[in-house]
Design an enzyme around this catalytic site. Structure first.
Site, PDB file in Angstrom:
ATOM      1  N   ASP A  50      63.775 -76.159 -66.875  1.00 12.73           N
ATOM      2  CA  ASP A  50      64.003 -74.721 -66.726  1.00 12.73           C
ATOM      3  C   ASP A  50      65.363 -74.357 -67.316  1.00 12.73           C
ATOM      4  O   ASP A  50      66.396 -74.751 -66.772  1.00 12.73           O
ATOM      5  CB  ASP A  50      63.948 -74.356 -65.243  1.00 12.73           C
ATOM      6  CG  ASP A  50      63.780 -72.867 -64.999  1.00 12.73           C
ATOM      7  OD1 ASP A  50      63.818 -72.099 -65.969  1.00 12.73           O
ATOM      8  OD2 ASP A  50      63.617 -72.476 -63.832  1.00 12.73           O
ATOM      9  N   ASP A  51      65.362 -73.652 -68.415  1.00 14.54           N
ATOM     10  CA  ASP A  51      66.603 -73.229 -69.096  1.00 14.54           C
ATOM     11  C   ASP A  51      67.357 -74.402 -69.728  1.00 14.54           C
ATOM     12  O   ASP A  51      68.586 -74.369 -69.833  1.00 14.54           O
ATOM     13  CB  ASP A  51      67.559 -72.492 -68.145  1.00 14.54           C
ATOM     14  CG  ASP A  51      67.036 -71.149 -67.688  1.00 14.54           C
ATOM     15  OD1 ASP A  51      65.919 -70.785 -68.074  1.00 14.54           O
ATOM     16  OD2 ASP A  51      67.748 -70.466 -66.931  1.00 14.54           O
ATOM     17  N   CYS A  66      61.415 -67.062 -68.328  1.00 16.71           N
ATOM     18  CA  CYS A  66      60.537 -67.958 -67.558  1.00 16.71           C
ATOM     19  C   CYS A  66      59.053 -67.609 -67.514  1.00 16.71           C
ATOM     20  O   CYS A  66      58.219 -68.358 -68.003  1.00 16.71           O
ATOM     21  CB  CYS A  66      61.045 -68.040 -66.122  1.00 16.71           C
ATOM     22  SG  CYS A  66      62.738 -68.609 -65.951  1.00 16.71           S
ATOM     23  N   LYS A  76      58.138 -75.392 -59.831  1.00 16.64           N
ATOM     24  CA  LYS A  76      58.250 -73.944 -60.019  1.00 16.64           C
ATOM     25  C   LYS A  76      56.984 -73.328 -60.617  1.00 16.64           C
ATOM     26  O   LYS A  76      56.561 -73.698 -61.701  1.00 16.64           O
ATOM     27  CB  LYS A  76      59.452 -73.655 -60.930  1.00 16.64           C
ATOM     28  CG  LYS A  76      59.613 -72.196 -61.316  1.00 16.64           C
ATOM     29  CD  LYS A  76      60.879 -71.985 -62.129  1.00 16.64           C
ATOM     30  CE  LYS A  76      60.963 -70.572 -62.679  1.00 16.64           C
ATOM     31  NZ  LYS A  76      62.260 -70.308 -63.338  1.00 16.64           N
ATOM     32  N   HIS A 101      56.291 -69.427 -60.500  1.00 16.91           N
ATOM     33  CA  HIS A 101      56.825 -68.187 -61.092  1.00 16.91           C
ATOM     34  C   HIS A 101      55.765 -67.353 -61.800  1.00 16.91           C
ATOM     35  O   HIS A 101      56.044 -66.679 -62.794  1.00 16.91           O
ATOM     36  CB  HIS A 101      57.990 -68.490 -62.039  1.00 16.91           C
ATOM     37  CG  HIS A 101      58.975 -67.354 -62.126  1.00 16.91           C
ATOM     38  ND1 HIS A 101      60.020 -67.325 -63.011  1.00 16.91           N
ATOM     39  CD2 HIS A 101      59.036 -66.184 -61.436  1.00 16.91           C
ATOM     40  CE1 HIS A 101      60.709 -66.208 -62.854  1.00 16.91           C
ATOM     41  NE2 HIS A 101      60.135 -65.497 -61.896  1.00 16.91           N
ATOM     42  N   HIS A 147      68.402 -74.646 -64.200  1.00 17.60           N
ATOM     43  CA  HIS A 147      68.547 -73.228 -63.869  1.00 17.60           C
ATOM     44  C   HIS A 147      69.534 -73.063 -62.703  1.00 17.60           C
ATOM     45  O   HIS A 147      69.629 -73.929 -61.847  1.00 17.60           O
ATOM     46  CB  HIS A 147      67.174 -72.685 -63.465  1.00 17.60           C
ATOM     47  CG  HIS A 147      67.046 -71.192 -63.468  1.00 17.60           C
ATOM     48  ND1 HIS A 147      67.750 -70.382 -62.608  1.00 17.60           N
ATOM     49  CD2 HIS A 147      66.272 -70.369 -64.222  1.00 17.60           C
ATOM     50  CE1 HIS A 147      67.408 -69.111 -62.827  1.00 17.60           C
ATOM     51  NE2 HIS A 147      66.518 -69.080 -63.807  1.00 17.60           N
ATOM     52  N   ASP A 187      61.228 -74.295 -70.869  1.00 14.87           N
ATOM     53  CA  ASP A 187      60.557 -72.993 -70.927  1.00 14.87           C
ATOM     54  C   ASP A 187      61.244 -72.027 -71.885  1.00 14.87           C
ATOM     55  O   ASP A 187      60.620 -71.088 -72.391  1.00 14.87           O
ATOM     56  CB  ASP A 187      60.451 -72.373 -69.534  1.00 14.87           C
ATOM     57  CG  ASP A 187      61.793 -72.123 -68.876  1.00 14.87           C
ATOM     58  OD1 ASP A 187      62.817 -72.654 -69.338  1.00 14.87           O
ATOM     59  OD2 ASP A 187      61.825 -71.387 -67.868  1.00 14.87           O
ATOM     60  N   ASN A 188      62.520 -72.240 -72.139  1.00 12.84           N
ATOM     61  CA  ASN A 188      63.263 -71.379 -73.066  1.00 12.84           C
ATOM     62  C   ASN A 188      64.620 -72.029 -73.340  1.00 12.84           C
ATOM     63  O   ASN A 188      64.871 -73.150 -72.913  1.00 12.84           O
ATOM     64  CB  ASN A 188      63.442 -69.958 -72.511  1.00 12.84           C
ATOM     65  CG  ASN A 188      63.871 -69.897 -71.053  1.00 12.84           C
ATOM     66  OD1 ASN A 188      63.122 -69.452 -70.185  1.00 12.84           O
ATOM     67  ND2 ASN A 188      65.081 -70.361 -70.778  1.00 12.84           N
ATOM     68  N   LYS A 213      69.401 -68.062 -73.664  1.00 11.08           N
ATOM     69  CA  LYS A 213      68.211 -67.646 -72.920  1.00 11.08           C
ATOM     70  C   LYS A 213      68.127 -66.117 -72.876  1.00 11.08           C
ATOM     71  O   LYS A 213      69.130 -65.425 -72.702  1.00 11.08           O
ATOM     72  CB  LYS A 213      68.298 -68.180 -71.496  1.00 11.08           C
ATOM     73  CG  LYS A 213      67.276 -67.606 -70.539  1.00 11.08           C
ATOM     74  CD  LYS A 213      67.597 -67.992 -69.115  1.00 11.08           C
ATOM     75  CE  LYS A 213      66.595 -67.324 -68.162  1.00 11.08           C
ATOM     76  NZ  LYS A 213      66.859 -67.693 -66.753  1.00 11.08           N
TER      77      LYS A 213
END
Length: 279
Positions: free
Chosen positions: A11-12, A52, A107, A109, A195, A260-261, A276
């Site tokens: 994540d991130d 996300c 996660k 989301h 994250h 994810d990014n 991001k």
């Protein structure tokens, strides 16, 4: 025997945060480096979104996120009753049709309410959180809601989020060994790291139930915390790899790792422009 599939999403995480993509990185990721050495490293891979929820909607459905209705972040503050429609066919539902066992930890989301839970989207097993981020120790989201689920029910447990995701993954691989079940498995491990909130394994709790926001972290310490968060995730991935080997499933498992990014300003995007949230 048909292959197992394991998808691990950070994540991130930035393009330049891993040592296999950036030899100058101060972050040590030996287990992910091993996957590169034994497999394939993508140098022109693109996530579907710069934030996300859209990326996750695209991953789950195989569609452009706009076609799923998830065009932006599903926020804890204003989107608690919306999510990925149950009419969408997810990757887990497709695997179920092929007689796979399907588990998810971490996660989601893609919807906060019980009606959008992963259990209703093809997963047999789910433990984790449904918001954008939680306190790594107390498991409380940005709006002060307790957010750790077992299936469709809130059920908090003690532990550091990254370690809990790994522990559940190891247990799932062991218990769903195709040699025992007669069925291959699809395992989705969606990490929170790196994250925010930026917390180490030994750090204090930053959020409380019923209170929006939380205690801030000294900005000067974030980069060192970020480094440890990525390295703890890599350590956990090593345990997943080891479990696959110990159960004789490593050579019959397609294991994919992605982010994810791009990263926040505290990570490295490897020379790529921006952070991001930006294209």
């Amino acid at each position: 025997m048909r292959p197992n599939f394991v998808i691990i999403m950070a994540d991130d995480l930035g393009y330049g945060d891993l040592s296999c993509y950036n030899s100058a990185s101060s972050i040590h990721t030996p287990n992910l480096d091993l996957l590169v050495a034994e497999g394939m490293m993508f140098t022109d891979f693109h996530s579907n979104g710069s934030i996300c929820s859209p990326t996750r909607a695209a991953l789950m459905t195989g569609k452009y996120q706009q076609r799923t209705g998830v065009e932006g972040v599903i926020t804890a503050k204003t989107h608690r009753d919306v999510g990925l429609s149950l009419s969408e066919i997810t990757i887990a539902e497709e695997f179920k049709r092929q007689n796979y066992n399907c588990g998810m930890f971490g996660k989601w989301h893609l919807g906060y309410s019980k009606k959008h839970n992963p259990i209703l989207q093809g997963f047999d097993t789910f433990e984790g959180f449904v918001s954008g981020n939680i306190d790594y120790h107390a498991h409380i989201d940005q709006e002060g809601y307790l957010d750790w689920w077992k299936g469709t029910e809130i059920h908090n447990v003690k532990g550091y989020t990254t370690d809990l995701i790994t522990e559940n993954g190891v247990k799932y691989i062991t218990e769903n060994n195709p040699k025992k079940t007669g069925k291959p498995f699809f395992l989705y491990l969606a990490h929170e790291a790196p994250h925010y909130p930026y917390q180490k394994r030994i750090d204090k709790i930053l959020r409380e139930v019923g209170i929006r926001g939380g205690t801030s972290v000294n900005k000067d310490s974030i980069r060192s915390i970020y480094k440890e968060m990525v390295e703890v995730m890599d350590e956990g991935i090593g345990k997943i790899i080891q479990t696959l080997k110990e159960t004789g499933q490593y050579n019959n498992t397609v294991l994919i790792f992605l982010s994810d990014n791009g990263s926040s300003k505290y990570g490295s995007n490897g020379g790529l422009r921006g952070f991001k949230g930006g294209l």
